[in-house]
Design a protein around this motif. Structure first.
Motif, PDB file in Angstrom:
ATOM      1  N   THR A 257      -0.223   6.510  -2.400  1.00 28.90           N
ATOM      2  CA  THR A 257       0.668   6.888  -1.292  1.00 28.90           C
ATOM      3  C   THR A 257       1.812   7.753  -1.826  1.00 28.90           C
ATOM      4  OG1 THR A 257       0.158   4.734  -0.368  1.00 28.90           O
ATOM      5  CG2 THR A 257       1.920   5.943   0.700  1.00 28.90           C
ATOM      6  N   ARG A 258       2.346   7.367  -2.977  1.00 25.10           N
ATOM      7  CA  ARG A 258       3.467   8.138  -3.550  1.00 25.10           C
ATOM      8  C   ARG A 258       3.023   9.559  -3.863  1.00 25.10           C
ATOM      9  NH1 ARG A 258       6.091   3.488  -6.911  1.00 25.10           N
ATOM     10  NH2 ARG A 258       7.817   2.982  -5.517  1.00 25.10           N
ATOM     11  N   LEU A 259       1.827   9.671  -4.404  1.00 29.11           N
ATOM     12  CA  LEU A 259       1.284  10.973  -4.779  1.00 29.11           C
ATOM     13  C   LEU A 259       1.123  11.854  -3.532  1.00 29.11           C
ATOM     14  CD1 LEU A 259       0.507  11.443  -7.748  1.00 29.11           C
ATOM     15  CD2 LEU A 259      -1.889  11.291  -7.051  1.00 29.11           C
ATOM     16  N   LEU A 260       0.655  11.203  -2.468  1.00 23.85           N
ATOM     17  CA  LEU A 260       0.367  11.904  -1.214  1.00 23.85           C
ATOM     18  C   LEU A 260       1.637  12.479  -0.580  1.00 23.85           C
ATOM     19  CD1 LEU A 260      -2.509  11.821  -0.086  1.00 23.85           C
ATOM     20  CD2 LEU A 260      -1.696  10.224   1.638  1.00 23.85           C
ATOM     21  N   PHE A 261       2.706  11.673  -0.575  1.00 27.72           N
ATOM     22  CA  PHE A 261       3.916  12.111   0.116  1.00 27.72           C
ATOM     23  C   PHE A 261       4.950  12.732  -0.813  1.00 27.72           C
ATOM     24  CE2 PHE A 261       1.956   9.146   3.058  1.00 27.72           C
ATOM     25  CZ  PHE A 261       1.974   9.896   4.221  1.00 27.72           C
ATOM     26  N   GLY A 262       4.646  12.746  -2.107  1.00 29.10           N
ATOM     27  CA  GLY A 262       5.511  13.407  -3.079  1.00 29.10           C
ATOM     28  C   GLY A 262       6.936  12.919  -2.985  1.00 29.10           C
ATOM     29  N   ASP A 263       7.885  13.878  -3.072  1.00 28.09           N
ATOM     30  CA  ASP A 263       9.276  13.427  -3.015  1.00 28.09           C
ATOM     31  C   ASP A 263       9.848  13.520  -1.593  1.00 28.09           C
ATOM     32  OD1 ASP A 263       9.248  16.080  -2.839  1.00 28.09           O
ATOM     33  OD2 ASP A 263      10.553  16.502  -4.574  1.00 28.09           O
ATOM     34  N   HIS A 264       8.946  13.637  -0.601  1.00 27.87           N
ATOM     35  CA  HIS A 264       9.416  13.606   0.795  1.00 27.87           C
ATOM     36  C   HIS A 264       9.964  12.235   1.110  1.00 27.87           C
ATOM     37  CE1 HIS A 264       6.590  16.939   2.466  1.00 27.87           C
ATOM     38  NE2 HIS A 264       7.368  17.338   1.490  1.00 27.87           N
ATOM     39  N   LYS A 265      10.962  12.185   1.972  1.00 25.03           N
ATOM     40  CA  LYS A 265      11.387  10.901   2.527  1.00 25.03           C
ATOM     41  C   LYS A 265      10.308  10.503   3.534  1.00 25.03           C
ATOM     42  CE  LYS A 265      15.367  10.250   0.584  1.00 25.03           C
ATOM     43  NZ  LYS A 265      15.577   9.110  -0.316  1.00 25.03           N
ATOM     44  N   LEU A 266       9.875   9.263   3.447  1.00 28.01           N
ATOM     45  CA  LEU A 266       8.781   8.814   4.320  1.00 28.01           C
ATOM     46  C   LEU A 266       9.289   7.826   5.370  1.00 28.01           C
ATOM     47  CD1 LEU A 266       5.726   8.726   4.955  1.00 28.01           C
ATOM     48  CD2 LEU A 266       5.527   6.894   3.259  1.00 28.01           C
ATOM     49  N   ILE A 267       9.012   8.175   6.635  1.00 27.42           N
ATOM     50  CA  ILE A 267       9.316   7.249   7.736  1.00 27.42           C
ATOM     51  C   ILE A 267       7.983   6.693   8.214  1.00 27.42           C
ATOM     52  CG2 ILE A 267      10.355   6.988  10.022  1.00 27.42           C
ATOM     53  CD1 ILE A 267      11.951   9.503   9.564  1.00 27.42           C
ATOM     54  N   ILE A 268       7.891   5.383   8.341  1.00 29.27           N
ATOM     55  CA  ILE A 268       6.614   4.833   8.795  1.00 29.27           C
ATOM     56  C   ILE A 268       6.761   4.194  10.174  1.00 29.27           C
ATOM     57  CG2 ILE A 268       6.913   2.591   7.646  1.00 29.27           C
ATOM     58  CD1 ILE A 268       3.821   2.817   7.205  1.00 29.27           C
ATOM     59  N   SER A 269       5.682   4.306  10.952  1.00 26.19           N
ATOM     60  CA  SER A 269       5.654   3.622  12.245  1.00 26.19           C
ATOM     61  C   SER A 269       4.229   3.104  12.442  1.00 26.19           C
ATOM     62  CB  SER A 269       6.109   4.599  13.332  1.00 26.19           C
ATOM     63  OG  SER A 269       5.065   4.983  14.173  1.00 26.19           O
ATOM     64  N   VAL A 270       4.115   1.839  12.809  1.00 26.16           N
ATOM     65  CA  VAL A 270       2.787   1.210  12.958  1.00 26.16           C
ATOM     66  C   VAL A 270       2.761   0.409  14.257  1.00 26.16           C
ATOM     67  CG1 VAL A 270       1.109  -0.389  11.919  1.00 26.16           C
ATOM     68  CG2 VAL A 270       2.699   0.859  10.443  1.00 26.16           C
ATOM     69  N   GLY A 348      -6.804   1.940  12.340  1.00 27.02           N
ATOM     70  CA  GLY A 348      -6.106   0.944  11.518  1.00 27.02           C
ATOM     71  C   GLY A 348      -6.284   1.263  10.033  1.00 27.02           C
ATOM     72  N   PHE A 349      -5.540   0.559   9.196  1.00 30.10           N
ATOM     73  CA  PHE A 349      -5.677   0.688   7.747  1.00 30.10           C
ATOM     74  C   PHE A 349      -6.016  -0.675   7.162  1.00 30.10           C
ATOM     75  CE2 PHE A 349      -3.422   4.630   8.358  1.00 30.10           C
ATOM     76  CZ  PHE A 349      -3.888   5.430   7.327  1.00 30.10           C
ATOM     77  N   SER A 350      -6.537  -0.674   5.941  1.00 28.40           N
ATOM     78  CA  SER A 350      -6.777  -1.966   5.292  1.00 28.40           C
ATOM     79  C   SER A 350      -5.420  -2.597   5.007  1.00 28.40           C
ATOM     80  CB  SER A 350      -7.546  -1.772   3.987  1.00 28.40           C
ATOM     81  OG  SER A 350      -6.683  -1.194   3.026  1.00 28.40           O
ATOM     82  N   PHE A 351      -5.420  -3.892   4.791  1.00 24.03           N
ATOM     83  CA  PHE A 351      -4.169  -4.604   4.492  1.00 24.03           C
ATOM     84  C   PHE A 351      -3.481  -3.970   3.291  1.00 24.03           C
ATOM     85  CE2 PHE A 351      -2.136  -8.021   1.979  1.00 24.03           C
ATOM     86  CZ  PHE A 351      -1.128  -8.354   2.868  1.00 24.03           C
ATOM     87  N   GLU A 352      -4.251  -3.668   2.244  1.00 26.47           N
ATOM     88  CA  GLU A 352      -3.665  -3.121   1.008  1.00 26.47           C
ATOM     89  C   GLU A 352      -3.007  -1.764   1.267  1.00 26.47           C
ATOM     90  OE1 GLU A 352      -6.748  -4.354   1.184  1.00 26.47           O
ATOM     91  OE2 GLU A 352      -6.533  -6.165  -0.055  1.00 26.47           O
ATOM     92  N   GLU A 353      -3.684  -0.928   2.045  1.00 27.40           N
ATOM     93  CA  GLU A 353      -3.124   0.404   2.326  1.00 27.40           C
ATOM     94  C   GLU A 353      -1.852   0.302   3.168  1.00 27.40           C
ATOM     95  OE1 GLU A 353      -7.083   3.225   2.585  1.00 27.40           O
ATOM     96  OE2 GLU A 353      -6.748   1.704   4.109  1.00 27.40           O
ATOM     97  N   LEU A 354      -1.905  -0.629   4.119  1.00 26.48           N
ATOM     98  CA  LEU A 354      -0.764  -0.798   5.017  1.00 26.48           C
ATOM     99  C   LEU A 354       0.478  -1.266   4.263  1.00 26.48           C
ATOM    100  CD1 LEU A 354      -0.298  -0.552   8.058  1.00 26.48           C
ATOM    101  CD2 LEU A 354      -0.624  -3.011   8.223  1.00 26.48           C
ATOM    102  N   VAL A 355       0.311  -2.308   3.442  1.00 27.19           N
ATOM    103  CA  VAL A 355       1.499  -2.814   2.734  1.00 27.19           C
ATOM    104  C   VAL A 355       1.988  -1.796   1.703  1.00 27.19           C
ATOM    105  CG1 VAL A 355       1.185  -5.279   3.151  1.00 27.19           C
ATOM    106  CG2 VAL A 355       0.067  -4.234   1.187  1.00 27.19           C
ATOM    107  N   ALA A 356       1.076  -0.994   1.168  1.00 31.23           N
ATOM    108  CA  ALA A 356       1.504   0.054   0.229  1.00 31.23           C
ATOM    109  C   ALA A 356       2.411   1.039   0.962  1.00 31.23           C
ATOM    110  CB  ALA A 356       0.291   0.774  -0.350  1.00 31.23           C
ATOM    111  N   MET A 357       2.058   1.359   2.209  1.00 35.81           N
ATOM    112  CA  MET A 357       2.909   2.278   2.992  1.00 35.81           C
ATOM    113  C   MET A 357       4.260   1.645   3.272  1.00 35.81           C
ATOM    114  SD  MET A 357       0.828   4.583   5.590  1.00 35.81           S
ATOM    115  CE  MET A 357      -0.719   3.863   6.011  1.00 35.81           C
ATOM    116  N   TYR A 358       4.245   0.348   3.602  1.00 38.58           N
ATOM    117  CA  TYR A 358       5.528  -0.351   3.825  1.00 38.58           C
ATOM    118  C   TYR A 358       6.387  -0.237   2.559  1.00 38.58           C
ATOM    119  CZ  TYR A 358       3.667  -3.111   7.858  1.00 38.58           C
ATOM    120  OH  TYR A 358       3.155  -3.531   9.057  1.00 38.58           O
TER     121      TYR A 358
END
Ligand code: G6P
Length: 472
Positions: A257-270, A348-358
């Protein structure tokens, strides 16, 4: 002691794959997510709909044999019941009404008939397996008649009910043509509980004004027994979320996830796709933030996860179109070759992917127009551990009562959403950690297990009182 949890949906969802085989996965939504990790010290059974309509006996047997290994007992619905009870009365009448969307509320005789019929089907199923000393805990608005139906059949059964969505003010509830039957249904339980005090207050006032019954503090007399009410906010499995980062799979997902969003500030909504979740309001707030703060262009990304839900109900299908359009408009206006402001996931995302985004997200943006509780807000706070992050939370969510260290906003005020995003982006890391720690201290005590234990304790006390009353 045997506990039977009864809910419209089992925590396991069955779907049919393209080759006709059945696939078993976890159910979405607050109730299933929260109750799945419930750890009670007794034999636990679960009765509910497996999420798929099947007609053939062999198919039903196949599903039963898989589910019953885990004490899950499926209740099958026909296509017609699915349409009229689930999509109809539950989600086109009760859901909009309880969430204050009364203009969306449909009143159809066949919806109500089907609702009664399916509640009776659940009652039949339960009757086949329960014994008079068992504990039957009914969950949520899809089964509000069930406590009354069970009480008629089993005068001494222990019956509890928890309402997972808002209970609206009497002024709104009284609009419902079947208000008397619904309230009488709930009063079949020994103990009825809500997430927050306001919902409980509304229920008491509706009962007093519609049924002309008087509460003595938290109890109302029902012939030779009482029904007690209380407010018990549902929590999450705190340790699971708080310690999840130690898991290798999650750690790997965090890196990705970090690699994907780089140094962007990430806002999440689920969220599930639902008009009560304020998804459009969130997008309006984000669009206004982008419009008024060009200094953040290319630096902030909103990852929007929307889990498909009730997509055959008209109001949901229309909302999906509007969301698609709004996201298209924002991305069309502001995207550059190397930045897309809204990353939109309609699955939806897997549990692991979701908590990684959190874990990675700098901000969680939770803006429901009405929400019984909202566990996503709690999961975000718990997962953060000592990583900084800011929760922006609607004051219309039940969770805002406990999470007062979030940046609380009124989702109808686009300016407030915009300002909260700016404030969160500028908030010193130390303040972010302090706010999270204060909220974590609350969530680590008010867990889902504590919620269930509190419910069971009060339910037991009321059941004992009722036994004494009946002996007199
Ligand atoms: C909310 C309700 C639950 C429901 C869930 C998912 O959390 O309180 O009762 O199960 O939404 O909705 P669905 O209609 O897919 O079961």
């Amino acid at each position: 002691m045997r506990l039977f949890i009864i809910s419209n949906r089992l925590p396991v969802k069955v779907t049919r794959s393209s080759d006709g085989k059945f696939v078993f996965s976890r159910s979405e939504g607050g109730l299933a997510t929260g109750l799945k990790s419930l750890d009670v010290d007794c034999e636990k059974h679960w009765i509910g709909w497996p999420g798929v309509c099947v007609e053939q006996k062999t198919e039903k047997d196949d599903i039963c044999s898989q589910l019953e290994k885990n004490n899950y007992h499926p209740v099958f619905l026909s296509d017609r019941q699915y349409e009229n009870y689930y999509e109809g009365y539950s989600n086109s009448t009760l859901w909009p009404l309880c969430h204050y969307f009364f203009a969306y509320t449909l009143y159809k005789k066949n919806f109500w008939e089907s609702y009664r019929e399916v509640n009776a089907v659940f009652c039949e199923e339960i009757s086949r397996i329960v014994e008079p000393n068992d504990w039957v805990w009914v969950q949520d608005y899809q089964l509000m008649l069930l406590p009354g139906m069970l009480r008629e059949k089993f005068p001494n059964l222990h019956i509890g009910y928890f309402h997972h969505i808002p209970f609206p003010s009497h002024e709104l509830f009284r609009i419902l043509p079947e208000r008397v039957e619904i309230l009488n249904g709930l009063l079949g339980a020994d103990f009825v509980a809500f997430h927050i005090h306001d919902y409980m207050r509304h229920f008491i006032s509706a009962t007093e004004r519609i049924l002309h019954k008087n509460f003595n503090l938290d109890e109302v007399q029902m012939n030779d027994r009482v029904t007690r009410v209380d407010a018990l906010p549902m929590g999450i499995n705190y340790d699971l979320y708080h310690n999840v980062i130690a898991d290798d799979k999650v750690h790997h997902a965090v890196e990705k996830t970090r690699l994907l969003f780089g140094d962007h500030k990430l806002i999440i909504s689920v969220d599930r796709l639902d008009y009560s979740k304020g998804i459009l309001h969130r997008l309006y707030g984000f669009a206004s933030f982008l419009k008024n703060h060009p200094e953040y262009h290319g630096k902030v990304t909103l990852a929007m996860v929307i889990v498909p839900s009730r997509d055959h109900v008209g109001s949901y299908a229309e909302l999906k179109t509007k969301i698609d359009e709004e996201i298209g408009s924002i991305n069309g206006t502001y995207s550059t070759m190397n930045w897309t402001p809204v990353c939109y996931f309609y699955h939806g995302f897997s549990f692991e992917e979701l908590v990684a985004m959190y874990y990675v997200a700098d901000i969680a943006l939770v803006t429901p127009l009405r929400d019984g509780m909202n566990l996503v807000a709690k999961e975000y706070v718990a997962t953060k551990q000592d990583n900084p992050g800011v929760l922006i939370l609607s004051e219309m969510a039940g969770a805002s009562v406990e999470l007062s260290d979030a940046l609380l906003i009124n989702p109808n005020d686009t300016d407030q959403i915009e300002q909260a995003i700016c404030r969160a982006l500028k908030m010193p890391l130390e303040e972010q950690r302090e706010r999270l720690q204060r909220m974590q201290a609350i969530l680590s005590v008010q867990t889902v297990n504590k919620w269930a234990a509190d419910f069971m304790r009060e339910w037991r006390q009321t059941a004992e009182k009722n036994k004494r009353l009946q002996k007199k």
